[in-house]
Design an enzyme around this catalytic site. Structure first.
Site, PDB file in Angstrom:
ATOM      1  N   GLY A  11       0.833  -1.213   0.000  1.00  0.00           N
ATOM      2  CA  GLY A  11       0.000   0.000   0.000  1.00  0.00           C
ATOM      3  C   GLY A  11       0.864   1.259   0.000  1.00  0.00           C
ATOM      4  NE  ARG A  72      -1.183  -5.056  -1.130  1.00  0.00           N
ATOM      5  CZ  ARG A  72      -1.810  -3.901  -0.824  1.00  0.00           C
ATOM      6  NH1 ARG A  72      -2.654  -3.378  -1.656  1.00  0.00           N
ATOM      7  NH2 ARG A  72      -1.549  -3.297   0.317  1.00  0.00           N
ATOM      8  CG  ASP A 103       3.548  -7.273   7.758  1.00  0.00           C
ATOM      9  OD1 ASP A 103       2.926  -6.773   6.807  1.00  0.00           O
ATOM     10  OD2 ASP A 103       2.995  -7.928   8.663  1.00  0.00           O
ATOM     11  CB  THR A 126       2.466   0.483   6.060  1.00  0.00           C
ATOM     12  OG1 THR A 126       1.094   0.264   6.416  1.00  0.00           O
ATOM     13  CG2 THR A 126       3.316   0.084   7.248  1.00  0.00           C
ATOM     14  CG  ASP A 128      -2.345  -0.246   7.763  1.00  0.00           C
ATOM     15  OD1 ASP A 128      -3.260   0.595   7.717  1.00  0.00           O
ATOM     16  OD2 ASP A 128      -2.161  -1.107   6.891  1.00  0.00           O
ATOM     17  CG  ASP A 130       0.595  -3.203  10.087  1.00  0.00           C
ATOM     18  OD1 ASP A 130       1.399  -2.492   9.458  1.00  0.00           O
ATOM     19  OD2 ASP A 130      -0.192  -3.987   9.541  1.00  0.00           O
ATOM     20  NE  ARG A 172      -1.948  -4.357   6.394  1.00  0.00           N
ATOM     21  CZ  ARG A 172      -0.799  -4.548   5.782  1.00  0.00           C
ATOM     22  NH1 ARG A 172      -0.785  -5.004   4.565  1.00  0.00           N
ATOM     23  NH2 ARG A 172       0.339  -4.253   6.358  1.00  0.00           N
TER      24      ARG A 172
HETATM   25  P1  ADP Z   1       2.697  -4.608   2.596  1.00  0.00           P
HETATM   26  O1  ADP Z   1       4.141  -4.624   2.205  1.00  0.00           O
HETATM   27  O2  ADP Z   1       2.134  -3.233   2.658  1.00  0.00           O
HETATM   28  O3  ADP Z   1       2.433  -5.433   3.836  1.00  0.00           O
HETATM   29  P2  ADP Z   1       1.530  -6.744   0.958  1.00  0.00           P
HETATM   30  O4  ADP Z   1       1.248  -7.631   2.118  1.00  0.00           O
HETATM   31  O5  ADP Z   1       0.486  -6.618  -0.091  1.00  0.00           O
HETATM   32  O6  ADP Z   1       1.865  -5.255   1.368  1.00  0.00           O
HETATM   33  O7  ADP Z   1       2.867  -7.269   0.266  1.00  0.00           O
HETATM   34  C1  ADP Z   1       3.432  -6.606  -0.852  1.00  0.00           C
HETATM   35  C2  ADP Z   1       4.026  -7.613  -1.798  1.00  0.00           C
HETATM   36  O8  ADP Z   1       5.061  -8.347  -1.130  1.00  0.00           O
HETATM   37  C3  ADP Z   1       3.059  -8.696  -2.288  1.00  0.00           C
HETATM   38  O9  ADP Z   1       2.286  -8.276  -3.386  1.00  0.00           O
HETATM   39  C4  ADP Z   1       4.009  -9.797  -2.691  1.00  0.00           C
HETATM   40  O10 ADP Z   1       4.554  -9.553  -3.979  1.00  0.00           O
HETATM   41  C5  ADP Z   1       5.130  -9.664  -1.656  1.00  0.00           C
HETATM   42  N1  ADP Z   1       4.894 -10.652  -0.581  1.00  0.00           N
HETATM   43  C6  ADP Z   1       4.042 -10.565   0.456  1.00  0.00           C
HETATM   44  N2  ADP Z   1       4.062 -11.674   1.202  1.00  0.00           N
HETATM   45  C7  ADP Z   1       4.946 -12.513   0.602  1.00  0.00           C
HETATM   46  C8  ADP Z   1       5.408 -13.834   0.875  1.00  0.00           C
HETATM   47  N3  ADP Z   1       4.962 -14.534   1.930  1.00  0.00           N
HETATM   48  N4  ADP Z   1       6.327 -14.368   0.022  1.00  0.00           N
HETATM   49  C9  ADP Z   1       6.785 -13.665  -1.041  1.00  0.00           C
HETATM   50  N5  ADP Z   1       6.382 -12.435  -1.342  1.00  0.00           N
HETATM   51  C10 ADP Z   1       5.481 -11.853  -0.551  1.00  0.00           C
END
Ligand code: ADP
Length: 335
Positions: A11, A72, A103, A126, A128, A130, A172
């Protein structure tokens, strides 16, 4: 180290641009080449990168969003997808990578660094808040001030009409935005996943307030999986108490806008420190700020450990667990 890359992922959050700017300026000052990778991991897989110089990051410190774009990527979650990303890094000769994200992005970054020799450094970006390993994430301060402005405006109309309002904010699975914007806005009640409260308890507390002469109230609600749950909560409170209310879902307006001074300063500090970490061979860490000191948290701790909501322990914010919990109803996940 001669060449590094930087990307924004997950995000978007206000202050990401200030962070990119600081990293670029720090890299150039240390005679490193720096590439901006567009659209997060999706762009890395496609090799969508541009060289960044001082002009490329001029006049962006005040802009919300991210000039690099964010996305994403499902493909990056697969080993094959990450192998394509690694090929791109190797072809370009990028030896160090700065990730600005949450994360989820750090999970992906950890796998990437385990699967190739590139040094990866994370920066928490982020709204959030978090992320374990930092008191504040980039974008949080701006988001709570945006939410606060909305709460203040709603206060005017709640008072003018003697009315109960539910204001739903982002978060979130965490109540950081709800709690800080709500405390600052003098909210009467909070519905956050960390401190569950039943409809019965909420209704009782509102009734008591109104019995004591209050004619309006604001309940700040942390958004769950899907925005809009506040409409159901408002209806259930009405069924129990007869109180008519209005619901306001703040949604994505909490994401955009010019970053606050605090977010710009945090972003600048973390962005410059991340470059220094790569130069010093400190890959595999998230750079954060705890008690105003720079901290280095192993990337995998950022999602394996849960951030303690220290201010949740403020007196008056612990409640008994009675009745049916919002936490279950809204399917909030811990962590
Ligand atoms: P944020 O970084 O804000 O927490 P997301 O959870 O959407 O956002 O994660 C961003 C991107 O990081 C995802 O679209 C994916 O490409 C990658 N990602 C997230 N979790 C994993 C995972 N367990 N293994 C590999 N890549 C991941």
């Amino acid at each position: 180290m001669k060449k590094i890359g930087i990307l924004t992922s997950g995000g978007d959050a206000p202050g990401m641009n200030a962070c990119v700017r600081a990293s670029v300026r720090a890299a150039l000052a240390n005679h490193l080449e720096i590439f901006g990778i567009r659209w997060g991991y999706a762009g890395l897989i496609r090799g969508d990168m541009i060289p960044l110089d001082r002009r490329a990051v001029a006049n962006i410190i005040q802009q919300g969003g991210t000039i690099l774009g964010t996305a994403r990527s499902e493909e990056f979650r697969t080993k094959e997808g990450r192998a394509r990303a690694i090929n791109m890094l190797q072809d370009t000769g990028i030896e160090g990578l700065i990730l600005i994200g949450g994360d989820g992005s750090f999970r992906g970054g950890t796998l990437l660094s385990q699967e190739c020799g590139v040094s990866v450094v994370g920066i928490p970006g982020t709204i959030d808040n978090d992320c374990y390993g930092t008191d504040y994430t980039i974008g949080f301060d701006t988001a709570i001030n945006t939410a606060l402005e909305a709460i203040d405006r709603i206060r005017d109309t709640a008072t003018a009409h003697d009315r109960l309002f539910f204001v739903e904010v982002m978060g979130r699975h965490t109540g950081f935005i709800a709690l800080e914007s709500g405390i600052a806005g003098g909210a009467e009640e909070f519905l956050i996943p960390e401190i569950p409260m039943s409809i019965d308890e909420l209704s009782g507390r509102l009734q008591e307030n109104f019995k004591e002469g209050k004619r309006s109230a604001i309940v700040v609600v942390a958004e769950a999986e899907q925005p809009g749950e506040s409409f159901h909560i408002a209806q259930e409170v009405k069924d129990k108490t007869g109180f008519d209310s209005r619901v306001c879902i703040l949604g994505n307006i909490q994401r955009g806008g010019a970053p606050t001074a605090r977010d710009r300063v945090l972003a600048s500090r973390l962005g410059a420190t991340a470059v220094q970490a790569l130069i010093d061979g400190k890959g595999g860490y998230m750079i954060g700020e705890v008690n105003r000191e720079i901290t280095y948290t192993p990337l995998k701790d950022t999602w394996e450990k849960k951030k303690a909501g220290h201010y949740l322990k403020i007196r008056g914010f612990s409640r008994g667990n009675q009745g049916r919990f919002f936490a279950h109803r809204l399917s909030f996940r811990p962590g």
